[in-house]
Design a protein around this motif. Structure first.
Motif, PDB file in Angstrom:
ATOM      1  N   ILE A  60       0.820  -1.215  -0.096  1.00  0.00           N
ATOM      2  CA  ILE A  60       0.146  -0.028  -0.172  1.00  0.00           C
ATOM      3  C   ILE A  60       0.920   1.129   0.017  1.00  0.00           C
ATOM      4  O   ILE A  60       1.620   1.425   0.920  1.00  0.00           O
ATOM      5  N   MET A  61       1.030   2.056  -1.149  1.00  0.00           N
ATOM      6  CA  MET A  61       1.616   3.321  -1.146  1.00  0.00           C
ATOM      7  C   MET A  61       0.846   4.330  -0.497  1.00  0.00           C
ATOM      8  O   MET A  61      -0.350   4.924  -1.255  1.00  0.00           O
ATOM      9  N   SER A  62       1.136   5.112   0.500  1.00  0.00           N
ATOM     10  CA  SER A  62       0.303   5.978   1.117  1.00  0.00           C
ATOM     11  C   SER A  62       0.942   7.379   0.899  1.00  0.00           C
ATOM     12  O   SER A  62       2.123   7.580   1.303  1.00  0.00           O
ATOM     13  N   LEU A  63      -0.060   8.319   0.481  1.00  0.00           N
ATOM     14  CA  LEU A  63       0.482   9.601   0.035  1.00  0.00           C
ATOM     15  C   LEU A  63       0.224  10.418   1.427  1.00  0.00           C
ATOM     16  O   LEU A  63      -0.759  10.990   1.625  1.00  0.00           O
ATOM     17  N   GLU A  64       1.261  10.395   2.140  1.00  0.00           N
ATOM     18  CA  GLU A  64       1.104  11.304   3.363  1.00  0.00           C
ATOM     19  C   GLU A  64       2.186  12.438   3.332  1.00  0.00           C
ATOM     20  O   GLU A  64       2.927  12.497   2.370  1.00  0.00           O
ATOM     21  N   ASN A  65       1.825  13.421   4.240  1.00  0.00           N
ATOM     22  CA  ASN A  65       2.803  14.733   4.264  1.00  0.00           C
ATOM     23  C   ASN A  65       2.852  15.394   2.634  1.00  0.00           C
ATOM     24  O   ASN A  65       1.952  15.229   1.877  1.00  0.00           O
ATOM     25  N   ASN A  66       3.365  16.221   2.599  1.00  0.00           N
ATOM     26  CA  ASN A  66       3.618  16.900   1.240  1.00  0.00           C
ATOM     27  C   ASN A  66       2.416  17.514   0.554  1.00  0.00           C
ATOM     28  O   ASN A  66       1.830  17.414  -0.666  1.00  0.00           O
ATOM     29  N   TYR A  67       1.668  17.984   1.461  1.00  0.00           N
ATOM     30  CA  TYR A  67       0.169  18.773   1.288  1.00  0.00           C
ATOM     31  C   TYR A  67       0.405  19.784   0.156  1.00  0.00           C
ATOM     32  O   TYR A  67      -0.525  20.071  -0.410  1.00  0.00           O
ATOM     33  N   GLU A  68       1.551  20.708   0.369  1.00  0.00           N
ATOM     34  CA  GLU A  68       1.464  22.125  -0.265  1.00  0.00           C
ATOM     35  C   GLU A  68       2.150  21.895  -1.780  1.00  0.00           C
ATOM     36  O   GLU A  68       2.305  22.818  -2.394  1.00  0.00           O
ATOM     37  N   LEU A  69       2.731  20.659  -2.274  1.00  0.00           N
ATOM     38  CA  LEU A  69       3.271  20.802  -3.498  1.00  0.00           C
ATOM     39  C   LEU A  69       2.278  21.278  -4.511  1.00  0.00           C
ATOM     40  O   LEU A  69       1.159  21.105  -4.332  1.00  0.00           O
ATOM     41  N   SER A  70       2.996  21.844  -5.325  1.00  0.00           N
ATOM     42  CA  SER A  70       2.059  22.347  -6.437  1.00  0.00           C
ATOM     43  C   SER A  70       1.318  21.173  -7.381  1.00  0.00           C
ATOM     44  O   SER A  70       1.563  20.018  -7.154  1.00  0.00           O
ATOM     45  N   ARG A  71       0.402  21.357  -8.199  1.00  0.00           N
ATOM     46  CA  ARG A  71      -0.410  20.464  -8.830  1.00  0.00           C
ATOM     47  C   ARG A  71       0.410  19.455  -9.429  1.00  0.00           C
ATOM     48  O   ARG A  71       0.430  18.291  -9.547  1.00  0.00           O
ATOM     49  N   ARG A 102       3.775  19.146  -9.438  1.00  0.00           N
ATOM     50  CA  ARG A 102       4.552  18.393  -8.633  1.00  0.00           C
ATOM     51  C   ARG A 102       4.025  17.108  -7.859  1.00  0.00           C
ATOM     52  O   ARG A 102       4.555  15.929  -7.837  1.00  0.00           O
ATOM     53  N   GLN A 103       2.774  17.481  -7.534  1.00  0.00           N
ATOM     54  CA  GLN A 103       1.892  16.190  -6.886  1.00  0.00           C
ATOM     55  C   GLN A 103       1.627  15.067  -7.797  1.00  0.00           C
ATOM     56  O   GLN A 103       1.666  14.001  -7.434  1.00  0.00           O
ATOM     57  N   THR A 104       1.251  15.782  -9.110  1.00  0.00           N
ATOM     58  CA  THR A 104       0.829  14.597  -9.887  1.00  0.00           C
ATOM     59  C   THR A 104       1.805  13.671 -10.432  1.00  0.00           C
ATOM     60  O   THR A 104       1.882  12.741 -10.341  1.00  0.00           O
ATOM     61  N   SER A 105       3.312  14.577 -10.536  1.00  0.00           N
ATOM     62  CA  SER A 105       4.258  13.641 -11.015  1.00  0.00           C
ATOM     63  C   SER A 105       4.673  12.587  -9.696  1.00  0.00           C
ATOM     64  O   SER A 105       5.241  11.650 -10.140  1.00  0.00           O
ATOM     65  N   ARG A 106       4.486  13.344  -8.540  1.00  0.00           N
ATOM     66  CA  ARG A 106       4.709  12.425  -7.482  1.00  0.00           C
ATOM     67  C   ARG A 106       3.966  11.001  -7.424  1.00  0.00           C
ATOM     68  O   ARG A 106       4.607  10.059  -7.389  1.00  0.00           O
ATOM     69  N   MET A 107       2.788  11.291  -7.795  1.00  0.00           N
ATOM     70  CA  MET A 107       1.864  10.153  -7.768  1.00  0.00           C
ATOM     71  C   MET A 107       1.991   9.201  -9.090  1.00  0.00           C
ATOM     72  O   MET A 107       2.025   7.868  -8.693  1.00  0.00           O
ATOM     73  N   LEU A 108       2.322   9.987  -9.934  1.00  0.00           N
ATOM     74  CA  LEU A 108       2.609   8.901 -11.124  1.00  0.00           C
ATOM     75  C   LEU A 108       3.876   8.265 -10.994  1.00  0.00           C
ATOM     76  O   LEU A 108       3.921   6.759 -11.424  1.00  0.00           O
ATOM     77  N   ARG A 109       4.949   8.680 -10.319  1.00  0.00           N
ATOM     78  CA  ARG A 109       6.126   7.985 -10.188  1.00  0.00           C
ATOM     79  C   ARG A 109       6.027   6.776  -9.189  1.00  0.00           C
ATOM     80  O   ARG A 109       6.327   5.661  -9.204  1.00  0.00           O
ATOM     81  N   ALA A 110       4.999   7.059  -8.114  1.00  0.00           N
ATOM     82  CA  ALA A 110       4.812   6.138  -7.244  1.00  0.00           C
ATOM     83  C   ALA A 110       4.114   4.926  -7.844  1.00  0.00           C
ATOM     84  O   ALA A 110       4.432   3.690  -7.654  1.00  0.00           O
ATOM     85  N   LEU A 111       3.213   5.128  -8.719  1.00  0.00           N
ATOM     86  CA  LEU A 111       2.428   4.015  -9.396  1.00  0.00           C
ATOM     87  C   LEU A 111       3.287   3.377 -10.434  1.00  0.00           C
ATOM     88  O   LEU A 111       3.109   2.037 -10.745  1.00  0.00           O
ATOM     89  N   GLU A 112       4.683   3.771 -10.906  1.00  0.00           N
ATOM     90  CA  GLU A 112       5.604   3.157 -11.537  1.00  0.00           C
ATOM     91  C   GLU A 112       6.173   2.248 -10.867  1.00  0.00           C
ATOM     92  O   GLU A 112       6.896   1.036 -11.403  1.00  0.00           O
ATOM     93  N   HIS A 113       6.251   2.168  -9.467  1.00  0.00           N
ATOM     94  CA  HIS A 113       6.739   1.165  -8.718  1.00  0.00           C
ATOM     95  C   HIS A 113       6.261  -0.125  -9.148  1.00  0.00           C
ATOM     96  O   HIS A 113       4.862  -0.338  -9.046  1.00  0.00           O
TER      97      HIS A 113
END
Length: 563
Positions: free
Chosen positions: A429-440, A442-453
């Motif tokens: 389970i990849m849990s997106l915690e913290n980093n609430y203030e990232l720009s849209r 950066r937030q999006t690419s962060r999630m896309l990267r997590a999904l690549e794992h």
DNA sequence: GCCGTTTTCGGCCCGACTGTTTTCAGTCG
């Protein structure tokens, strides 16, 4: 930086308020309010639509003028007509509109006659007694304003639905038990199962409404009666929650229940359809001239429209009317469809067995036990969890335990812990915690990267919202969900009533895009398994069918999905 | 200011309650 949709909508609402104060044509005022709703409900940022050169006039309530206005806002962050109006009267007048009993006419009168422009001005004028001579204001109005000003300084809270559920049900039972009442319900956002509730909208049927109202205002839990008439009453409960009750004749039950269940947007859309056909819809029924087409039950009213019955959870004017007319409403998931809980969080190995036994008692076929892996140090505790699960799997009949590991996603999208440690579990389970203030972006690419794992099986805390406390993070959710689908990864819907993350709109999107949703309680104690109920309620608001979730799958299928 | 099975004008949701009014305007939901 481009304004967010909510910021743009706020400008349009401000425009509507200022126009209203000016005494402008009320339909022009409404046009701005309608446009604000459209912008608020857009699934994507307006700035993106504009960048793609989209024709804004295809949006509901947006015509030539407002399309121009929106372009101007996108360009400059404001618009000329608004700036002109802002210059003509004090900005603080809008604050006064928030006070119950003060509408645009009275606010403008107070400003014109006495120069009252702020809450403080108003309070001082109330003290000094200078308001009563103003035409339209009498002793009673002044007294009501005194009380309202005290309350008006506080923000109107929206309560968590889960927190007020018992109170609503008690109220409902009281209403149903009143002498002379045939049927009674709490409608409104409570019945639509919204995550928060501001007030209780009640409806009852009786042949003697006035008597029912008389008895209703005697309810023990009432602090004060705000208004009381022949067929309706407004009261304030001791808990601070306002209640509206409307009593209609029994033959109007269905129409009235629909009317007071809302949502407003759903109801107005139905009314529009009626209008086009030369019909009229109100709380008494659906009429063609003097002929009553339907009114006794909700089913009957929807049927008269040629529509399928729309469950209350879907009544938000988010496409349910079109779907109901086309016979294409989803068959919403029910509590009984849930065959297991896909994320519980025992604090220790000892806590697993009670959870497992409670899950078996609920009739679950499976349960996924997850531990957090924040650093390598947690590996030992996690091994114990896995061993205990293995032992219980031998011992328990009819309940399969799966093991999971919850890993935080770092700012760059990588898991906080990686490597062999993740391989021993049925689900990562990849849990997106913290980093609430990232720009849209950066937030999006962060999630896309997590999904690549390669081991990512479930994406959790997608928005990170905590209702009434922390706003959802901004991301291109549609893109993330598409990536999740392509990666074969599910998304979590947390039944914790403070979170309900994924929000309903995103559930709807997940269904459209084809990403399975995992309903979870995140229970650490047996009684918290009950939170699954809130997850199901919220999933229904998000249009989910049993087949759109992982939890409704038989054990063998789930096993395959986890592999 | 939007919108169109009443389509470029003339509609736009509508009923209840309150207070101040002397028949109704303002506000609310």
């Amino acid at each position: 930086m481009a304004l967010t949709n909510n910021q743009i909508a706020a400008l349009l609402v401000e425009m509507a308020d200022l126009l209203e104060l000016e005494g402008a044509n009320r339909f022009r005022v409404r046009a701005y309010r309608n446009a604000a709703v459209t912008i608020e409900e857009l699934p994507r940022p307006l700035s993106e639509l504009i960048a793609e050169g989209a024709d804004l006039t295809v949006l509901p309530a947006i015509g030539e003028d407002l399309a121009e206005t929106l372009l101007e806002i996108n360009e400059t962050g404001t618009f000329t007509a608004l700036e002109e109006l802002r210059g003509s009267s004090p900005a603080t007048l809008r604050d006064l509109l928030q006070i119950p009993g003060l509408g645009p006419k009275r606010v403008q009168a107070l400003y014109d006659e006495l120069g009252i422009a702020t809450l403080d001005d108003l309070e001082a004028a109330l003290e000094s007694g200078s308001i009563e001579p103003v035409p339209g204001f009498g002793a009673k109005t002044v007294q009501k304003l005194r009380e309202a000003v005290l309350v008006g300084r506080r923000k109107k809270p929206r309560h968590l639905r889960a927190d007020v559920e018992d109170e609503a049900l008690a109220l409902e039972r009281f209403l149903q038990g009143l002498e002379g009442v045939a049927q009674g319900r709490v409608g409104g956002s409570f019945r639509r199962k919204r995550e928060t509730v501001a007030d209780f909208d009640c409806v009852a049927t009786s042949d003697r409404p006035a008597e029912v109202i008389e008895r209703f205002v005697e309810y023990d839990e009432i602090q004060s009666v705000v208004a009381q008439g022949e067929t309706r009453a407004t009261v304030l409960l001791k808990s601070g929650i306002p209640v509206d009750l409307r009593v209609v004749a029994p033959e109007s039950w269905g129409a009235a229940l629909m009317y007071f269940t809302g949502s407003r947007a759903h109801q107005l859309a139905l009314r529009d359809i009626a209008l086009v056909r030369g019909w009229k819809l109100n709380e008494y029924g659906l009429f063609a001239g003097d002929e009553r087409l339907a009114s006794a039950t909700e089913e009957e009213v929807y049927a008269a429209y040629g529509m399928a019955y729309v469950p209350p959870e879907l009544r938000e004017n988010r496409g349910e009317i079109e779907a109901a007319r086309a016979g294409a409403l989803p068959e919403l998931i029910k509590p009984d469809d849930v065959r297991g809980d896909l994320h519980v969080t025992p604090g220790s190995a000892d806590a697993i067995e009670p959870l497992a036994r409670a899950a078996a008692e609920r009739g679950y076929d499976y349960l996924l036990i997850a531990g957090r892996l924040a650093s390598k140090r947690d590996a030992g505790a996690l091994r114990k969890l896995a061993e205990e699960c293995a032992r219980l799997n031998e011992e328990l009949d009819g309940l399969a335990l799966f093991t999971g590991v919850e890993v935080e996603v770092l700012e760059d999208g990588a898991p906080a812990v990686d490597g062999d440690d993740l391989d021993r579990f049925d689900l990562v389970i990849m849990s997106l915690e913290n980093n609430y203030e990232l720009s849209r972006d950066r937030q999006t690419s962060r999630m896309l990267r997590a999904l690549e794992h390669p081991r990512c099986g479930l994406l959790a805390r997608l928005t990170g919202r905590i209702i009434n406390e922390r706003d959802p993070r901004d991301a291109d959710v549609a893109r993330v969900l598409e990536a999740a689908r392509d990666a074969g990864c599910a998304v979590e819907l947390d039944g914790d009533p403070r979170r309900l993350d994924l929000p309903d709109r995103h559930c709807q999107l997940a269904r459209e895009i084809g990403v399975p949703v995992a309903l979870v309680s995140r229970a650490s104690r047996p009684e918290e398994l009950e939170r699954m109920r809130y997850a199901v309620d919220h999933a229904r608001r998000g249009w989910l069918e049993a087949g759109d979730t992982l939890n409704a799958r038989p054990l063998a299928e789930l096993r395959k999905a986890l592999r």
